[in-house]
Design a protein around this motif. Structure first.
Motif, mmCIF file in Angstrom:
data_model
loop_
_atom_site.group_PDB
_atom_site.id
_atom_site.type_symbol
_atom_site.label_atom_id
_atom_site.label_comp_id
_atom_site.label_asym_id
_atom_site.label_seq_id
_atom_site.Cartn_x
_atom_site.Cartn_y
_atom_site.Cartn_z
ATOM 1 N N GLY A 100 70.084 165.341 1.442
ATOM 2 C CA GLY A 100 69.393 166.515 1.944
ATOM 3 C C GLY A 100 70.173 167.798 1.753
ATOM 4 O O GLY A 100 69.595 168.870 1.599
ATOM 5 N N LYS A 101 71.492 167.710 1.752
ATOM 6 C CA LYS A 101 72.339 168.887 1.542
ATOM 7 C C LYS A 101 72.589 169.141 0.057
ATOM 8 O O LYS A 101 72.723 170.287 -0.367
ATOM 9 N N LEU A 102 72.653 168.081 -0.726
ATOM 10 C CA LEU A 102 72.911 168.223 -2.162
ATOM 11 C C LEU A 102 71.693 168.751 -2.921
ATOM 12 O O LEU A 102 71.832 169.555 -3.845
ATOM 13 N N SER A 103 70.507 168.356 -2.509
ATOM 14 C CA SER A 103 69.287 168.742 -3.225
ATOM 15 C C SER A 103 69.121 170.254 -3.354
ATOM 16 O O SER A 103 68.912 170.749 -4.467
ATOM 17 N N PRO A 104 69.215 171.035 -2.263
ATOM 18 C CA PRO A 104 69.066 172.487 -2.419
ATOM 19 C C PRO A 104 70.125 173.112 -3.332
ATOM 20 O O PRO A 104 69.841 174.061 -4.056
ATOM 21 N N LEU A 105 71.321 172.558 -3.302
ATOM 22 C CA LEU A 105 72.369 173.069 -4.195
ATOM 23 C C LEU A 105 72.017 172.817 -5.662
ATOM 24 O O LEU A 105 72.224 173.686 -6.515
ATOM 25 N N LEU A 106 71.458 171.646 -5.939
ATOM 26 C CA LEU A 106 71.049 171.345 -7.311
ATOM 27 C C LEU A 106 69.865 172.206 -7.739
ATOM 28 O O LEU A 106 69.811 172.678 -8.881
ATOM 29 N N TYR A 107 68.930 172.437 -6.821
ATOM 30 C CA TYR A 107 67.805 173.329 -7.146
ATOM 31 C C TYR A 107 68.310 174.736 -7.447
ATOM 32 O O TYR A 107 67.899 175.365 -8.419
ATOM 33 N N ALA A 108 69.193 175.258 -6.606
ATOM 34 C CA ALA A 108 69.724 176.610 -6.802
ATOM 35 C C ALA A 108 70.485 176.709 -8.122
ATOM 36 O O ALA A 108 70.348 177.699 -8.850
#
Length: 146
Positions: A100-108
């Motif tokens: 859940g924390k890694l996903s937004p970083l990968l999207y950004a």
């Protein structure tokens, strides 16, 4: 196909998420509507990127349309934990929530890469989907224990 996979992942995880809520309030309902709003934009972003495959701006917008439901889902989780308590089924199940924390970083990262190397962005979007395609049993297991 990728967008369908994303929507299916959200659908399944949302189902499990709401099963953890013993109590629901207005904040949870609005957070849920917020998630639904962002998910409703997926078809438009998909169509635009599909018509302009690997073009920088549509690829970045597609990434933003993937990022926003991830943020909205996080906010929905927090609203449920807030209403149901820090020792609720959901709070216990979330733990460190690495995906859940890694996903937004990968999207950004994908959004930024879209302007330099759009195919790398698309690869990151696929990677996030693959991460979530592997079933996340934390919530399901927590429900079974309660």
């Amino acid at each position: 196909m990728l967008s369908f996979i994303y929507l299916a992942i959200y659908w399944n995880n949302h189902h499990h998420l709401l099963h953890t809520a013993a109590r629901v309030d207005g904040l949870i309902l609005w957070a849920n509507a917020h998630l639904l709003f962002w998910l409703s934009l997926v078809p438009a972003a998909t169509a635009w990127m599909g018509e302009n495959l690997a073009a920088p701006l549509p690829t970045a917008v597609y990434g933003a349309v993937l990022l926003m439901p991830a943020i909205a889902y996080y906010l929905l989780q927090q609203a449920i934990v807030r209403r149901n308590g820090r020792h609720s089924v959901l709070a216990e199940a979330l733990g460190r929530d690495i995906k859940g924390k890694l996903s937004p970083l990968l999207y950004a990262t994908g959004i930024g890469l879209a302007f330099v190397y759009p195919w790398a962005s698309i690869a990151l979007y696929v990677l996030v989907a693959l991460m979530w395609l592997i079933p996340d049993r934390r919530i399901e297991n927590a429900i079974d224990k309660s």
